[in-house]
Motif scaffolding. Structure first.
Motif, PDB file in Angstrom:
ATOM      1  N   GLU A 165       0.833  -1.204   0.000  1.00 30.80           N
ATOM      2  CA  GLU A 165       0.000   0.000   0.000  1.00 30.80           C
ATOM      3  C   GLU A 165       0.869   1.257   0.000  1.00 30.80           C
ATOM      4  OE1 GLU A 165      -2.419  -0.474   3.451  1.00 30.80           O
ATOM      5  OE2 GLU A 165      -3.976  -1.648   2.412  1.00 30.80           O
ATOM      6  N   CYS A 168       2.241   1.806  -3.427  1.00 29.52           N
ATOM      7  CA  CYS A 168       1.197   2.378  -4.303  1.00 29.52           C
ATOM      8  C   CYS A 168       1.173   3.898  -4.174  1.00 29.52           C
ATOM      9  CB  CYS A 168      -0.172   1.808  -3.946  1.00 29.52           C
ATOM     10  SG  CYS A 168      -0.416   0.092  -4.442  1.00 29.52           S
ATOM     11  N   LYS A 172       2.702   6.793  -7.126  1.00 32.61           N
ATOM     12  CA  LYS A 172       1.754   7.758  -7.701  1.00 32.61           C
ATOM     13  C   LYS A 172       2.481   9.018  -8.157  1.00 32.61           C
ATOM     14  CE  LYS A 172      -2.689   6.726  -5.460  1.00 32.61           C
ATOM     15  NZ  LYS A 172      -3.665   7.203  -4.444  1.00 32.61           N
ATOM     16  N   ASN A 179      -2.747  -0.923  -7.457  1.00 29.65           N
ATOM     17  CA  ASN A 179      -3.344  -1.413  -6.225  1.00 29.65           C
ATOM     18  C   ASN A 179      -2.399  -2.438  -5.597  1.00 29.65           C
ATOM     19  OD1 ASN A 179      -5.852   0.041  -6.473  1.00 29.65           O
ATOM     20  ND2 ASN A 179      -6.408  -1.419  -8.098  1.00 29.65           N
ATOM     21  N   ILE A 332       5.633  -4.416 -10.377  1.00 32.21           N
ATOM     22  CA  ILE A 332       4.255  -3.976 -10.569  1.00 32.21           C
ATOM     23  C   ILE A 332       3.764  -4.461 -11.928  1.00 32.21           C
ATOM     24  CG2 ILE A 332       2.702  -1.989 -10.692  1.00 32.21           C
ATOM     25  CD1 ILE A 332       4.665  -0.426  -8.993  1.00 32.21           C
TER      26      ILE A 332
END
Length: 481
Positions: A165, A168, A172, A179, A332
Motif C-alpha cells: 500500500e 502504491c 503515484k 493497487n 508492478i
C-alpha cells in the motif's frame, strides 16, 4: 566362496562381478596386495564364461582397483582405496557442466571475488559506499519499529500488504496507478527478472534489449533458454520487432532512466515510441527503473505511467538508494501475472525478509526515505563533479565521455580499442578493479563503466592515475605492434 551372479536381473554378469570384487575389497576381506584367483578359477566358481571374468577384471584394472604383475597374476592395487573413494563420490564437475544455469564470464567472477577485498580500489562497483548508507538512521529506526509476532514469520506470497500500500502511494508521484494486488515484493531487481524468466516465458523466447546492456553481465534469461537480441530504437523499430519476433514469445527489457552501464536517459518521445511499437506487436515491456531517484534533475515519467493495457512490468528497488543488504524491491504488473510470480517466489524462498519489509515501510511512511534520497543525490553530484574534474585534467587526450546525469556511473570511452582482458588483469595486479565494457557488450573494447559511488576521493584520484598510466602503456604497445 559360493556366490554366483544372477542371470535374471537387469544388471549384466560383468557388472555384478565387478561389484562383488569391489565389496570384498571395501570390507577388508581382500586387502592391498591380495592375489586374486586365476581367471579360470573365478569363471568356474562363478559359473560364467572366462571372457566375462576377463572383462570385469580389465575394468577394475582400468579403474586402478586391481593391478597385474607380469607372470604372477592379478592383485588388489595398493592405491585401491583411493580409487574406490573416487568411484563412490559423485562426479560433481559433470553436474556443474550440465546444469541449467550458465557460469558467468571469468572477468565478472573475478570482479565478484575482488570486490570483497579491502586492499582493492573499486572503480566500477555498482553499489553505494558504506559511508553513503544511512547506517545510523536504519539502526535507530529499528528501535522505532513495533514488530508484531506475525511480522517475524514468513511473509505472505506477494509481500507485506502495508508495504505494498505504501508503494502504491509512493509510485503515484511517478504517474503510476496501482493497487496492492498489482505488486509483488521481491529480493531486488535481479530476482524480479529471474521470476519473469521462469514464470512467464517459454524456452526460445526472445528478449529484446539495447546493444549495451546490464543483462549481458548476468544470465537470468540466457540460463533458461531465452535468446538475447540487441536492437536499435530507430524509426523502423515497430517493423523490426515484427520481423524479429515472428511467431515466438518476446519481451523488451528497457532501462530508460540512467541506463546501466551507459547512464543514458531516454526522452519522453523515445519512451512513447517504444511503448507504441511494442503495443503493435503485443510485446510486453520490462521497465527496470531502479536508478530514477538518483537523477540530478527532475525525472520524466516512466513508460509504466502511459500503460493502459497492463503491458509494462515495472521494477523498483531500494538496493541502489537505501541499502542493498535489505534485499527489497518490487514488481508492478497485472494481477494475474503478479499472482503467478508470487507463487513461484514462495516456492523458492518463502518470501522476502519480513524485517526488511518493515524497515522499508517505516522509511516510506515517515518521509525518511525521500529525505535520505535528497541528501544522497547531493553527495553523488559532488562525487560526479569531482571525477569529471580529474577526467578533464588528465584524460581529454585519450578518452571522451558525457557528463553524468545521475546515478553512479560515467561511461568512459577510450579513443582506441585497448579495453581487453589484458588491461583488466594488469589493473587488477595494481589493485585497481574496473568494469570493462566487454561484459556489457562482447564487442566493446573501448569503454569502462567508471563508478564514483564507492571509492573515496583519494582512492578515485589514485585509481584514475593508475588507469591513465596503464591505458597510455596499452596505446603505446598497440602502436608498436
Amino acid at each position: 566362496m559360493n556366490w554366483q551372479p544372477s542371470r535374471q536381473g537387469e544388471i549384466t554378469l560383468q557388472q555384478q562381478i565387478e561389484t562383488w570384487i569391489t565389496e570384498h575389497i571395501e570390507r577388508g576381506d581382500w586387502v592391498a596386495g591380495t592375489k586374486l584367483p586365476t581367471q579360470r578359477q573365478l569363471a568356474m566358481q562363478l559359473g560364467v564364461n572366462r571372457s566375462t571374468v576377463q572383462q570385469a577384471l580389465e575394468e577394475l584394472k582400468a579403474a586402478g582397483i586391481l593391478e597385474a604383475k607380469v607372470g604372477s597374476g592379478i592383485y588388489v592395487a595398493h592405491n585401491s582405496w583411493h580409487s574406490l573413494i573416487k568411484q563412490t563420490q559423485p562426479n560433481w564437475q559433470t553436474y556443474i557442466d550440465t546444469s541449467l544455469h550458465k557460469p558467468n564470464y571469468h572477468t565478472i567472477q573475478l570482479i565478484n571475488e575482488y570486490e570483497q577485498r579491502d586492499d582493492v580500489i573499486r572503480l566500477g562497483t555498482g553499489e553505494l559506499a558504506p559511508s553513503l548508507l544511512p547506517t545510523t538512521e536504519i539502526e535507530a529506526s529499528l528501535k522505532e519499529l513495533s514488530l508484531e509476532p506475525k511480522a517475524l514469520g514468513y511473509s505472505s506470497p506477494q509481500g507485506s500488504n502495508q508495504l505494498r500500500e505504501a508503494i502504491c502511494e509512493y509510485v503515484k508521484k511517478r504517474g503510476i496507478h496501482a493497487n496492492p494486488q498489482n505488486i509483488c515484493i521481491v529480493s531486488g531487481a535481479l530476482q524480479a527478472l529471474q521470476l519473469i524468466a521462469v514464470g512467464l516465458l517459454e524456452q526460445g523466447s526472445i528478449v529484446f534489449q539495447e546493444q549495451t546492456s546490464y543483462l549481458n553481465s548476468v544470465h537470468p534469461f540466457q540460463s533458461v533458454g531465452m535468446q538475447m537480441m540487441p536492437i536499435n530504437r530507430d524509426e523502423q523499430l515497430a517493423q523490426t520487432l515484427v520481423q524479429k519476433k515472428r511467431n515466438r514469445q518476446a519481451v523488451f527489457y528497457a532501462v530508460p532512466t540512467l541506463n546501466n552501464p551507459t547512464g543514458g536517459v531516454w526522452k519522453e518521445l523515445e519512451k512513447n515510441q517504444l511503448y507504441e511499437a511494442c503495443k503493435q506487436s503485443r510485446i510486453p515491456i520490462i521497465e527496470d527503473d531502479v536508478y530514477h531517484e538518483l537523477l540530478f534533475e527532475a525525472a520524466t515519467s516512466p513508460i509504466k505511467s502511459m500503460d493502459d493495457s497492463g503491458q509494462v512490468l515495472y521494477i523498483g528497488s531500494v538496493s541502489k538508494t537505501l541499502s542493498p543488504g535489505l534485499r527489497i524491491g518490487w514488481l508492478i504488473g497485472p494481477t494475474t501475472v503478479i499472482e503467478r510470480l508470487a507463487d513461484i517466489k514462495m516456492q523458492t524462498d518463502y518470501g522476502s525478509s519480513a524485517v526488511s519489509q518493515e524497515i522499508v515501510l517505516h522509511w516510506l511512511q515517515t518521509g525518511k526515505y525521500e529525505k535520505h534520497i535528497k541528501s544522497l543525490r547531493k553527495e553523488l553530484l559532488r562525487r560526479a563533479n569531482f571525477v569529471e574534474g580529474i577526467l578533464q585534467e588528465s584524460f581529454t587526450e585519450i578518452a571522451s565521455w558525457s557528463p553524468s546525469k545521475g546515478g553512479f556511473y560515467i561511461w568512459l570511452k577510450f579513443d582506441e580499442p585497448i579495453v581487453d582482458k589484458e588491461l583488466f588483469t594488469k589493473l587488477l595486479q595494481r589493485q585497481i578493479l574496473i568494469n570493462p565494457g566487454y561484459i556489457y557488450d562482447p564487442q566493446d573494447t573501448q569503454h569502462i563503466r567508471l563508478s564514483y559511488a564507492y571509492a573515496t576521493d583519494e582512492e578515485l584520484k589514485i585509481g584514475l592515475q593508475i588507469v591513465h598510466e596503464c591505458v597510455v602503456e596499452a596505446i603505446v604497445k598497440r602502436h608498436k605492434e
